[in-house]
Design a protein around this motif. Structure first.
Motif, mmCIF file in Angstrom:
data_model
loop_
_atom_site.group_PDB
_atom_site.id
_atom_site.type_symbol
_atom_site.label_atom_id
_atom_site.label_comp_id
_atom_site.label_asym_id
_atom_site.label_seq_id
_atom_site.Cartn_x
_atom_site.Cartn_y
_atom_site.Cartn_z
ATOM 1 N N GLY A 86 0.834 -1.194 0.000
ATOM 2 C CA GLY A 86 0.000 0.000 0.000
ATOM 3 C C GLY A 86 0.867 1.241 0.000
ATOM 4 O O GLY A 86 2.100 1.169 0.034
ATOM 5 N N ARG A 87 0.230 2.372 -0.036
ATOM 6 C CA ARG A 87 0.956 3.636 0.020
ATOM 7 C C ARG A 87 0.034 4.706 0.575
ATOM 8 O O ARG A 87 -1.194 4.627 0.469
ATOM 9 C CB ARG A 87 1.493 4.031 -1.342
ATOM 10 N N TYR A 88 0.658 5.712 1.172
ATOM 11 C CA TYR A 88 -0.086 6.866 1.671
ATOM 12 C C TYR A 88 0.857 8.054 1.712
ATOM 13 O O TYR A 88 2.079 7.905 1.621
ATOM 14 C CB TYR A 88 -0.693 6.588 3.047
ATOM 15 N N GLN A 89 0.289 9.209 1.849
ATOM 16 C CA GLN A 89 1.079 10.435 1.912
ATOM 17 C C GLN A 89 1.155 10.885 3.368
ATOM 18 O O GLN A 89 0.132 11.025 4.040
ATOM 19 C CB GLN A 89 0.415 11.519 1.051
ATOM 20 N N ASP A 90 2.373 11.090 3.862
ATOM 21 C CA ASP A 90 2.528 11.515 5.260
ATOM 22 C C ASP A 90 2.272 13.013 5.407
ATOM 23 O O ASP A 90 1.938 13.694 4.428
ATOM 24 C CB ASP A 90 3.905 11.113 5.802
ATOM 25 N N ASN A 91 2.403 13.509 6.622
ATOM 26 C CA ASN A 91 2.109 14.917 6.912
ATOM 27 C C ASN A 91 3.009 15.899 6.161
ATOM 28 O O ASN A 91 2.650 17.054 5.967
ATOM 29 C CB ASN A 91 2.214 15.182 8.416
ATOM 30 N N ASN A 92 4.196 15.433 5.758
ATOM 31 C CA ASN A 92 5.133 16.291 5.032
ATOM 32 C C ASN A 92 4.923 16.229 3.518
ATOM 33 O O ASN A 92 5.683 16.843 2.767
ATOM 34 C CB ASN A 92 6.577 15.903 5.351
ATOM 35 N N GLY A 93 3.946 15.454 3.069
ATOM 36 C CA GLY A 93 3.681 15.327 1.641
ATOM 37 C C GLY A 93 4.498 14.255 0.958
ATOM 38 O O GLY A 93 4.434 14.111 -0.268
#
Length: 171
Positions: A86-93
């Motif tokens: 999977g993948r996601y975008q963290d708070n820093n983009g």
């Protein structure tokens, strides 16, 4: 085919959570030895290289609740399941990629004196009493009883003969 079988020890206590739909989910973090020979393992450790992998295992439903209840850090378990990325975008983009094992089945190989088992043992009865009570309730199996009365040495009869080790067998 996407099939995974792992045996390892938990590196920390299981993390049980519930979804908004009240479905149980548990994260297990396993230490799985890579299976190097003793010499190779010592060589790699001296170079500060990893000799084990640490996958996150995601367990759902009743198995998740049981895993949380009976497993603790150090407990050994076997997991069968599949790899899921999977993948996601963290708070820093930044894009973060994940690889998890989604468990179809978890077997407890050792509970490491987990709280649930020790509570059962302390609040219930000792093992001998449990065994006696358990065996009372079992139906008798005449075929099995007659098989158990045979001598262990005579079990295979003349089907097998002992082979002397000539040094060619590697184990």
């Amino acid at each position: 085919m996407n099939n995974v079988v792992l045996i390892g020890r938990l590196t920390r206590d299981p993390e049980l959570k519930y979804t908004q739909n009240n479905r149980a989910m548990c994260n297990l973090y396993l230490a799985v030895d890579r299976g190097y020979s003793k010499q190779k393992k010592m060589e790699m450790e001296s170079q500060n290289l990893q000799t084990a992998d640490f996958p996150r295992v995601v367990v759902w439903g009743q198995q998740a609740e049981n895993s949380s209840r009976y497993l603790r850090k150090g407990s050994q378990c076997a997991v069968t399941g599949r790899i899921q990325t999977g993948r996601y975008q963290d708070n820093n983009g930044n894009m973060v990629y994940t690889t998890d094992v989604v468990a179809d089945r978890v077997e407890f190989l050792s509970t490491n004196n987990s709280q649930g088992y020790s509570n059962y043992q302390n609040n219930s009865m000792n093992q001998d009493t449990y065994r006696d009570n358990f065996n009372q309730d079992l139906p008798t199996n005449n075929y099995q009883d007659s098989q158990n009365n045979k001598e262990d040495d005579d079990y295979f009869g003349d089907d097998f003969s002992e082979i002397e080790d000539d040094g060619r067998i590697p184990f």
